[in-house]
Design a protein around this motif. Structure first.
Motif, PDB file in Angstrom:
ATOM      1  N   ASP A 109      -6.277 -48.368  86.567  1.00 39.83           N
ATOM      2  CA  ASP A 109      -6.341 -49.805  86.297  1.00 39.83           C
ATOM      3  C   ASP A 109      -7.257 -50.139  85.122  1.00 39.83           C
ATOM      4  N   ALA A 110      -7.837 -49.127  84.504  1.00 32.45           N
ATOM      5  CA  ALA A 110      -8.780 -49.380  83.406  1.00 32.45           C
ATOM      6  C   ALA A 110      -8.088 -50.108  82.255  1.00 32.45           C
ATOM      7  N   GLN A 111      -8.853 -50.929  81.575  1.00 38.41           N
ATOM      8  CA  GLN A 111      -8.347 -51.620  80.395  1.00 38.41           C
ATOM      9  C   GLN A 111      -8.519 -50.697  79.192  1.00 38.41           C
ATOM     10  N   VAL A 112      -7.478 -50.607  78.367  1.00 34.44           N
ATOM     11  CA  VAL A 112      -7.498 -49.746  77.185  1.00 34.44           C
ATOM     12  C   VAL A 112      -7.210 -50.613  75.966  1.00 34.44           C
ATOM     13  N   GLY A 113      -8.181 -50.673  75.057  1.00 32.29           N
ATOM     14  CA  GLY A 113      -8.038 -51.510  73.865  1.00 32.29           C
ATOM     15  C   GLY A 113      -7.839 -50.679  72.619  1.00 32.29           C
ATOM     16  N   PHE A 114      -6.954 -51.150  71.751  1.00 37.19           N
ATOM     17  CA  PHE A 114      -6.702 -50.471  70.476  1.00 37.19           C
ATOM     18  C   PHE A 114      -6.150 -51.487  69.486  1.00 37.19           C
ATOM     19  N   ARG A 115      -6.310 -51.159  68.190  1.00 39.94           N
ATOM     20  CA  ARG A 115      -5.842 -52.070  67.144  1.00 39.94           C
ATOM     21  C   ARG A 115      -4.333 -52.003  66.989  1.00 39.94           C
ATOM     22  N   GLN A 116      -3.768 -53.158  66.697  1.00 40.79           N
ATOM     23  CA  GLN A 116      -2.352 -53.252  66.356  1.00 40.79           C
ATOM     24  C   GLN A 116      -2.215 -53.227  64.827  1.00 40.79           C
ATOM     25  N   PRO A 117      -0.992 -53.100  64.328  1.00 49.45           N
ATOM     26  CA  PRO A 117      -0.809 -53.042  62.876  1.00 49.45           C
ATOM     27  C   PRO A 117      -1.377 -54.258  62.126  1.00 49.45           C
TER      28      PRO A 117
END
Ligand SMILES: [Zn+2]
Length: 140
Positions: free
Chosen positions: A110-118
């Protein structure tokens, strides 16, 4: 414990900073990860490449290793941000690789995973959403 938008912003900043420590002479892709454990502590990692490519390591799993080292069996992943930069400092959109997705769900589906989009904005999804048909032992 859930991670607020402000907490995710803090992880974005820490992931950006962690990427500056990457050892990436081959891919020139400098990756940093910052995770927040369920206990509220933050751990970071960066990618470390090797001339023997297959033994290089990802930022996400480096951060997880630091968290497990510090918190032991009790470690649970609450959230993680992953950032990547080219040699010239340009931020790049990346998502965790397949091996790291498996590592993330091990400690927090259930962890939140953040990453950049284009477009440069950050997207946050659950670890479960990144790897819905993951490997797991039938009895766990
Ligand atoms: Zn990876």
């Amino acid at each position: 414990m859930s991670t607020s938008a402000a907490d995710m912003d803090a992880l974005h900043t820490r992931a950006d900073a962690a990427a500056q420590s990457a050892y990436a002479p081959y891919s020139r892709l400098h990756v940093g990860a910052a995770l927040r454990s369920a206990s509220g502590r933050i751990y970071t990692g960066c990618n470390v490449e090797n001339a023997s490519f297959s033994i290089g390591g990802c930022a996400e799993r480096a951060a997880i290793a630091a968290a497990v080292q510090a918190e032991g069996q009790a470690f649970r992943l609450d959230a993680i941000a992953v950032a990547a930069f080219r040699d010239d400092g340009l931020a790049l959109p990346i998502t965790p690789c397949g091996a790291c997705r498996q590592a993330l769900v091990e400690f927090g589906a259930d962890a939140q995973v953040g990453f950049r989009q284009p477009d440069g904005t950050w997207l946050t999804v659950s670890a479960d959403a990144l790897l819905p048909y993951r490997f797991c032992f039938p009895d766990r």
